[in-house]
Write a protein that holds these residues in place. Structure first.
Motif, mmCIF file in Angstrom:
data_model
loop_
_atom_site.group_PDB
_atom_site.id
_atom_site.type_symbol
_atom_site.label_atom_id
_atom_site.label_comp_id
_atom_site.label_asym_id
_atom_site.label_seq_id
_atom_site.Cartn_x
_atom_site.Cartn_y
_atom_site.Cartn_z
ATOM 1 N N TYR A 107 45.952 41.823 43.248
ATOM 2 C CA TYR A 107 45.685 40.488 43.784
ATOM 3 C C TYR A 107 44.542 40.467 44.793
ATOM 4 N N LEU A 108 44.026 41.621 45.167
ATOM 5 C CA LEU A 108 42.858 41.640 46.046
ATOM 6 C C LEU A 108 41.627 41.333 45.198
ATOM 7 N N PRO A 109 40.763 40.424 45.640
ATOM 8 C CA PRO A 109 39.602 40.039 44.818
ATOM 9 C C PRO A 109 38.740 41.245 44.446
ATOM 10 N N TYR B 172 41.665 39.300 39.753
ATOM 11 C CA TYR B 172 40.877 38.111 40.063
ATOM 12 C C TYR B 172 39.478 38.553 40.476
ATOM 13 N N PRO B 173 38.445 37.966 39.864
ATOM 14 C CA PRO B 173 37.084 38.454 40.107
ATOM 15 C C PRO B 173 36.592 38.224 41.524
ATOM 16 N N ALA C 18 38.561 32.463 42.838
ATOM 17 C CA ALA C 18 39.474 32.552 41.698
ATOM 18 C C ALA C 18 40.899 32.815 42.175
ATOM 19 N N LEU C 19 41.044 33.673 43.178
ATOM 20 C CA LEU C 19 42.367 33.944 43.729
ATOM 21 C C LEU C 19 42.950 32.691 44.374
ATOM 22 N N ARG C 20 42.128 31.922 45.088
ATOM 23 C CA ARG C 20 42.627 30.705 45.725
ATOM 24 C C ARG C 20 43.046 29.665 44.686
ATOM 25 N N ARG C 21 42.396 29.647 43.541
ATOM 26 C CA ARG C 21 42.850 28.728 42.487
ATOM 27 C C ARG C 21 44.247 29.119 42.015
#
Length: 319
Positions: free
Chosen positions: A203-205, A139-140, A144-147
């Motif tokens: 999963y870390l941005p 995830y950039p 984006a991760l929260r989506r």
């Protein structure tokens, strides 16, 4: 215990009782923290929680544990089959046809969704997140991760809310319930960095990692060598700070729940936050090993929860 919970919930159909028992076994085997916390709920509400967890576990296993050699197409087909079962079960198609062809977890889930009026869109969003795990490997940035975590975690909190009950209109408690689901998952991401990396996912941005000079290659090096790197530690500390913000967002919602449900959620909240603290105190060794909360601490938190349950049920009885 299974029989007592099902009796309390008024679930009498033998087939359905077996379906719920199957979900309870999944929760007991895979969700140690969730299972412990669920036991603090009134017995009549526990089967619904087991059904919701069992379905989420079943879908997650298709994505992660179908087999490392299983191609994406095979996993995607299995997810489509599960979603088709779910759609038929939720809209009553299977019942109208008199069929029991769906999986036990799907039958129990459909029964729970109908009983508690859980919105179908929460399951649709969840399945979309599961599908994305087949092809999205990083995830950039944090938005984006929260989506992604909306579908993979926030909706779990929203699914549970009708089961737990609230003392305010449900829409007021919903943002906090969603945040709690996300907080738990962010903790899982931090704890499982190494295991997720083995599955090809981070999963870390990416922008958070890059801000500390970390990329996938450095994470892989640390995983393979077992060596620490101050850049990785700094990135993990920053991810921990983000996670704490979400716990702060979620915590006020506990007071909005039905009093008899609060000890369950409070226990899960404390134990999951303890995982975050244990990771930090251990020096962020998550690329080498999984950090766990000591059994004595878990027992102590559960004991506090049991005391809160007794008080809440006494007050409910007096009322």
């Amino acid at each position: 215990m299974t029989r007592a919970e099902l009796d309390a919930a008024g679930i009498t159909d033998p087939g359905l009782r077996a379906d719920y028992a199957h979900c309870r076994a999944l929760n007991a085997r895979h969700g140690r923290t969730y299972f412990l916390a669920t036991r603090l709920l009134p017995p009549e509400r526990r089967p619904a929680v087991h059904a919701l967890y069992g379905f989420a576990r079943w879908a997650d296993d298709i994505v992660d544990d179908l087999g490392a050699a299983a191609p994406v197409a095979e996993r995607a087909a299995a997810l489509r089959a599960l979603e088709n079962e779910l759609t038929c079960a939720l809209d009553g198609t299977a019942r109208r046809k008199g069929a029991r062809g769906a999986s036990p977890v799907v039958r129990a889930l459909a029964h729970t969704a109908a009983r508690y009026g859980i919105e179908t869109r929460h399951f649709t969003d969840f399945m979309a997140a599961m599908r994305s795990d087949l092809t999205v490997t990083d995830y950039p940035d944090y938005p984006a991760l929260r989506r992604y975590t909306h579908g993979s975690a926030a909706v779990i909190g929203l699914q549970l809310l009708p089961v737990l009950g609230t003392v305010v209109p449900r829409e007021r408690a919903a943002p906090h319930a969603a945040a709690l689901g996300v907080a738990f998952q962010l903790t899982n991401f931090l704890r499982d960095v190494g295991e997720d990396l083995d599955r090809g996912r981070v999963y870390l941005p990416a922008d958070l990692l890059a801000a500390h000079g970390v990329d996938r290659e450095l994470l892989r090096w640390s995983r393979e060598t077992g060596a620490d790197d101050p850049r990785v530690t700094a990135a993990l500390r920053a991810a921990t700070a983000l996670n704490r913000e979400v716990y702060r967002e979620a915590e006020p919602g506990i007071a909005l729940l039905d009093p008899v449900a609060r000890p369950c959620v409070r226990t899960a909240f404390v134990l999951y936050r303890d995982i975050l603290r244990a990771v930090e105190r251990a020096g962020f060794p998550v690329l080498r090993r999984r950090v766990v909360v000591p059994r004595r601490r878990r027992a102590a938190v559960a004991l506090v929860g049991l005391g809160a349950v007794a008080v809440a049920r006494s007050r409910a009885g007096a009322g």
